[in-house]
Scaffold this motif. Structure first.
Motif, PDB file in Angstrom:
ATOM      1  N   LEU A   1       0.835  -1.199   0.000  1.00  0.00           N
ATOM      2  CA  LEU A   1       0.000   0.000   0.000  1.00  0.00           C
ATOM      3  C   LEU A   1       0.872   1.253   0.000  1.00  0.00           C
ATOM      4  N   ARG A   2       1.926   1.265   0.806  1.00  0.00           N
ATOM      5  CA  ARG A   2       2.821   2.426   0.828  1.00  0.00           C
ATOM      6  C   ARG A   2       3.459   2.624  -0.543  1.00  0.00           C
ATOM      7  N   GLN A   3       3.858   1.538  -1.179  1.00  0.00           N
ATOM      8  CA  GLN A   3       4.458   1.643  -2.504  1.00  0.00           C
ATOM      9  C   GLN A   3       3.452   2.155  -3.525  1.00  0.00           C
ATOM     10  N   ALA A   4       2.196   1.716  -3.408  1.00  0.00           N
ATOM     11  CA  ALA A   4       1.160   2.205  -4.314  1.00  0.00           C
ATOM     12  C   ALA A   4       0.956   3.704  -4.143  1.00  0.00           C
ATOM     13  N   LEU A   5       0.897   4.161  -2.898  1.00  0.00           N
ATOM     14  CA  LEU A   5       0.714   5.591  -2.631  1.00  0.00           C
ATOM     15  C   LEU A   5       1.919   6.391  -3.120  1.00  0.00           C
ATOM     16  N   ALA A   6       3.123   5.850  -2.918  1.00  0.00           N
ATOM     17  CA  ALA A   6       4.332   6.549  -3.360  1.00  0.00           C
ATOM     18  C   ALA A   6       4.390   6.624  -4.872  1.00  0.00           C
ATOM     19  N   SER A   7       4.072   5.516  -5.534  1.00  0.00           N
ATOM     20  CA  SER A   7       4.108   5.497  -7.000  1.00  0.00           C
ATOM     21  C   SER A   7       3.100   6.476  -7.580  1.00  0.00           C
ATOM     22  N   ALA A   8       1.892   6.525  -7.008  1.00  0.00           N
ATOM     23  CA  ALA A   8       0.880   7.467  -7.490  1.00  0.00           C
ATOM     24  C   ALA A   8       1.291   8.903  -7.214  1.00  0.00           C
ATOM     25  N   ALA A   9       1.899   9.144  -6.058  1.00  0.00           N
ATOM     26  CA  ALA A   9       2.302  10.514  -5.710  1.00  0.00           C
ATOM     27  C   ALA A   9       3.294  11.072  -6.716  1.00  0.00           C
ATOM     28  N   ARG A  10       4.142  10.211  -7.269  1.00  0.00           N
ATOM     29  CA  ARG A  10       5.134  10.685  -8.236  1.00  0.00           C
ATOM     30  C   ARG A  10       4.477  11.166  -9.527  1.00  0.00           C
ATOM     31  N   GLN A  11       3.266  10.684  -9.778  1.00  0.00           N
ATOM     32  CA  GLN A  11       2.565  11.137 -10.970  1.00  0.00           C
ATOM     33  C   GLN A  11       2.133  12.600 -10.846  1.00  0.00           C
ATOM     34  N   ALA A  12       2.097  13.090  -9.611  1.00  0.00           N
ATOM     35  CA  ALA A  12       1.727  14.493  -9.393  1.00  0.00           C
ATOM     36  C   ALA A  12       2.900  15.437  -9.611  1.00  0.00           C
ATOM     37  N   MET A  13       4.080  14.909  -9.759  1.00  0.00           N
ATOM     38  CA  MET A  13       5.276  15.740  -9.933  1.00  0.00           C
ATOM     39  C   MET A  13       5.319  16.329 -11.340  1.00  0.00           C
ATOM     40  N   PRO A  14       5.854  17.545 -11.560  1.00  0.00           N
ATOM     41  CA  PRO A  14       6.353  18.443 -10.509  1.00  0.00           C
ATOM     42  C   PRO A  14       5.200  19.147  -9.790  1.00  0.00           C
ATOM     43  N   LEU A  15       5.373  19.333  -8.511  1.00  0.00           N
ATOM     44  CA  LEU A  15       4.342  19.945  -7.681  1.00  0.00           C
ATOM     45  C   LEU A  15       4.517  21.455  -7.633  1.00  0.00           C
ATOM     46  N   THR A  16       3.410  22.153  -7.421  1.00  0.00           N
ATOM     47  CA  THR A  16       3.428  23.605  -7.359  1.00  0.00           C
ATOM     48  C   THR A  16       3.902  24.053  -5.978  1.00  0.00           C
ATOM     49  N   VAL A  17       5.116  24.613  -5.919  1.00  0.00           N
ATOM     50  CA  VAL A  17       5.699  25.099  -4.665  1.00  0.00           C
ATOM     51  C   VAL A  17       6.492  26.363  -4.965  1.00  0.00           C
ATOM     52  N   ASN A  18       6.920  27.027  -3.916  1.00  0.00           N
ATOM     53  CA  ASN A  18       7.810  28.178  -4.053  1.00  0.00           C
ATOM     54  C   ASN A  18       9.199  27.643  -4.404  1.00  0.00           C
ATOM     55  N   THR A  19       9.579  27.759  -5.672  1.00  0.00           N
ATOM     56  CA  THR A  19      10.834  27.152  -6.127  1.00  0.00           C
ATOM     57  C   THR A  19      12.069  27.870  -5.605  1.00  0.00           C
ATOM     58  N   THR A  20      11.892  29.054  -5.027  1.00  0.00           N
ATOM     59  CA  THR A  20      13.022  29.725  -4.389  1.00  0.00           C
ATOM     60  C   THR A  20      13.406  29.020  -3.099  1.00  0.00           C
ATOM     61  N   ILE A  21      12.405  28.417  -2.463  1.00  0.00           N
ATOM     62  CA  ILE A  21      12.631  27.735  -1.190  1.00  0.00           C
ATOM     63  C   ILE A  21      12.746  26.232  -1.357  1.00  0.00           C
ATOM     64  N   TYR A  22      11.956  25.665  -2.264  1.00  0.00           N
ATOM     65  CA  TYR A  22      11.911  24.208  -2.402  1.00  0.00           C
ATOM     66  C   TYR A  22      12.404  23.759  -3.768  1.00  0.00           C
ATOM     67  N   ALA A  23      13.295  22.778  -3.760  1.00  0.00           N
ATOM     68  CA  ALA A  23      13.761  22.127  -4.985  1.00  0.00           C
ATOM     69  C   ALA A  23      13.440  20.640  -4.887  1.00  0.00           C
ATOM     70  N   THR A  24      13.293  19.976  -6.009  1.00  0.00           N
ATOM     71  CA  THR A  24      13.000  18.547  -6.000  1.00  0.00           C
ATOM     72  C   THR A  24      14.127  17.780  -5.311  1.00  0.00           C
ATOM     73  N   ALA A  25      13.774  16.934  -4.370  1.00  0.00           N
ATOM     74  CA  ALA A  25      14.782  16.180  -3.620  1.00  0.00           C
ATOM     75  C   ALA A  25      15.412  15.107  -4.500  1.00  0.00           C
ATOM     76  N   THR A  26      16.714  14.951  -4.397  1.00  0.00           N
ATOM     77  CA  THR A  26      17.429  13.904  -5.129  1.00  0.00           C
ATOM     78  C   THR A  26      17.590  12.642  -4.295  1.00  0.00           C
ATOM     79  N   GLY A  27      17.117  12.694  -3.065  1.00  0.00           N
ATOM     80  CA  GLY A  27      17.199  11.559  -2.158  1.00  0.00           C
ATOM     81  C   GLY A  27      16.731  12.001  -0.794  1.00  0.00           C
ATOM     82  N   LEU A  28      16.798  11.108   0.157  1.00  0.00           N
ATOM     83  CA  LEU A  28      16.417  11.464   1.520  1.00  0.00           C
ATOM     84  C   LEU A  28      17.507  12.277   2.201  1.00  0.00           C
ATOM     85  N   ILE A  29      18.770  11.926   1.966  1.00  0.00           N
ATOM     86  CA  ILE A  29      19.905  12.613   2.587  1.00  0.00           C
ATOM     87  C   ILE A  29      20.203  13.885   1.799  1.00  0.00           C
TER      88      ILE A  29
END
Length: 522
Positions: free
Chosen positions: A299-327
């Motif tokens: 279920l977590r994998q299903a939610l994660a896979s679907a969430a990626r379909q929403a990318m790129p998300l609308t955010v303040n790009t001055t503050i937020y950049a797409t993460a390249t990983g957790l670290i």
């Protein structure tokens, strides 16, 4: 951005007049540097200090065998020279002669800084009762693991003094980053006689603290920690660690109005000041794995896979950049760049709907009732969460509610585990990849109770070489992301603002390091 220490250069003159030491503005009669801390330093025991403000205080209060310069290179500090054996297992340091500790107000003492003080510091580090956070960094020292396990006395580890000025480390296996690690607070000297005289209060009061660095303890009150040194030639001679009490000024105004000399800023406001951008925080989707439905990996994998379909998300790009990983980018393991070495950890999950159908073999409709997505109001990420939620509805026919709460309530609920899904920050506070990954364990952010994950973490803590530790930590990160207990979304951009006229500040947001050894204000 690689994790290197940053040295700032200034060509503009700035004369800063300071107010009394009891206030938050800068003090009088000294060339002062003021830094805001979340909490006034509470522990100046270098073998134990781990809170950011304590580490910064110890970095300036104590000297080590070596010190890192602005480029992250080791420079002699309390040692005159050193040599390394051909097999990389023996390190011999020769201390400078005539060194002594200073007491409060710079008073001279009869305590000489000797090789035995470093021996005692490492014996304290590897005493199980000390619980030193620095022991993991020096696991290559001969006998270190056995001492921590209580199988041998800490006196038997491979740290010895052949005379008062000669210190020898014996390793069980080579560690290419051993010299760099000796700049950590835990590797700074401790006089055994003085330590025992404090009756268990070493580093907790002015009277039970001795300085071995370029600064000494001048004053330590509920209003702040104040360090000084006797210098000339424009070097900063006063470091003030205080809280920003009651001020609602912007980061830039705090500097321009001489409330502080440098400050961290999370805004995207235009500034005329010099700045250094970095990211120490990754905003993630967190799934509480203690929840009946979200304990299902599918279920977590299903939610994660679907969430990626929403990318790129609308955010303040001055503050937020797409993460390249957790670290966050810029962290190192020893001198090894973690992200560069570990590579891309984002897993390929497959079709979201197929994963969801597999999950429904064990997850009932009632399990999916009442799930909410917790969001902090002030983060500016609600629209992004709404977009993800829309994809979940469209692709999986799941209907979750979004709950916005004030930051204080959000943090309390996260601490209590009172959430099912949350968008939350994972912040590196001590420069350690291990600490970030450890925060997701069974007793951590998403209560991820997994034997493989715990085993990899334990193996990484015991690994002596940085390359081996880096590989094990990379396996941890990949395992965690493949299980989708956490889904990294955004790297939050932050910056350091610095007043004009300051030169030679060594700053590392991931240490944290704020080292004024070479800092001048002209």
């Amino acid at each position: 951005m690689k994790r290197t220490l940053i040295r700032f250069f200034a060509v503009v003159f700035a004369v800063v007049m300071l107010l009394p030491l009891t206030g938050c503005t800068q003090g009088s009669g000294v060339n002062s540097f003021t830094w805001f801390v979340d909490e006034i330093p509470a522990n100046l025991d270098p073998q134990i200090a781990s809170a950011p403000e304590d580490v910064i205080a110890c970095t300036n209060l104590y000297g080590g065998l070596v010190r890192l310069d602005a480029e992250g290179q080791t420079q002699n500090d309390l040692c005159e020279s050193w040599k390394v054996s051909a097999d990389g297992l023996t390190y011999t340091f020769y201390l400078k002669s005539g060194l002594t500790y200073k007491a409060t107000n710079g008073e001279t003492t009869t305590y000489a800084i000797t090789a035995e003080d470093f021996v005692y510091a490492f014996q304290r580090m590897f005493s199980p009762e000390t619980r030193s956070p620095y022991a993991v960094e020096f696991s290559a020292i001969q006998g270190a693991d056995m001492a921590l396990a209580g199988l041998i006395s800490p006196e038997k580890i491979g740290v010895t003094a052949t005379d008062t000025l000669t210190l020898v480390f014996t390793l069980s296996e080579p560690d290419d980053d051993f010299i760099h690690k000796l700049a950590l607070p835990g590797a700074m000297p401790c006089d055994e006689e003085f330590f025992l005289s404090t009756g268990g209060s070493y580093g907790l009061t002015s009277d039970t603290t001795l300085s071995s660095g370029s600064f000494y303890l001048y004053n330590w009150t509920s209003g702040g920690l104040f360090l000084r040194r006797d210098v000339s030639g424009g070097l900063v001679d006063s470091l003030r660690l205080v809280q920003n009490t009651g001020s609602v000024q912007s980061a830039e105004d705090l500097i321009l109005n001489e409330r502080c000399t440098a400050v961290l800023d999370t805004s995207d406001a235009a500034t005329s000041l010099r700045s250094l951008s970095y990211s120490d925080t990754t905003w993630c989707l967190l799934f509480n794995t203690q929840n009946a439905a979200l304990s299902s990996t599918e279920l977590r994998q299903a939610l994660a896979s679907a969430a990626r379909q929403a990318m790129p998300l609308t955010v303040n790009t001055t503050i937020y950049a797409t993460a390249t990983g957790l670290i966050p980018d810029g962290l190192t393991v020893g001198s090894v760049d973690y992200r560069e070495t570990a590579g891309d950890p984002i897993p390929s999950l497959g079709n979201a709907y197929n994963l969801y159908r597999a999950a429904r073999q064990t997850v009932s409709s009632s399990d999916l009732m009442g799930i909410t997505v917790l969001v902090p109001q002030e983060a500016g990420l609600t629209q992004a969460v709404e977009a993800i939620n829309s994809v979940w509805q469209r692709e999986l026919s799941l209907f979750f509610s979004i709950e916005e709460v004030p930051q204080e309530d959000f943090q309390e609920r996260m601490d209590d585990g009172d959430y099912t899904i949350a968008i939350a920050p994972a912040t590196c506070t001590d420069g350690s990849v291990y600490t970030v990954l450890r925060s997701f364990s069974a007793d951590g952010l998403c209560h991820y109770d997994d034997i493989t994950y715990e085993t990899l973490l334990a193996q990484s803590a015991a690994a002596a070489s940085s390359s081996a530790r880096c590989e094990l930590l990379a396996q941890c990160e990949r395992h965690l992301l493949e299980s989708c207990a956490v889904v990294p979304l955004f790297a939050q951009q932050k910056r350091l603002l610095l007043a004009d006229g300051v030169d030679g500040l060594v700053f590392d947001p991931y240490g944290p390091v704020l080292d004024l050894t070479w800092t001048t204000k002209q």
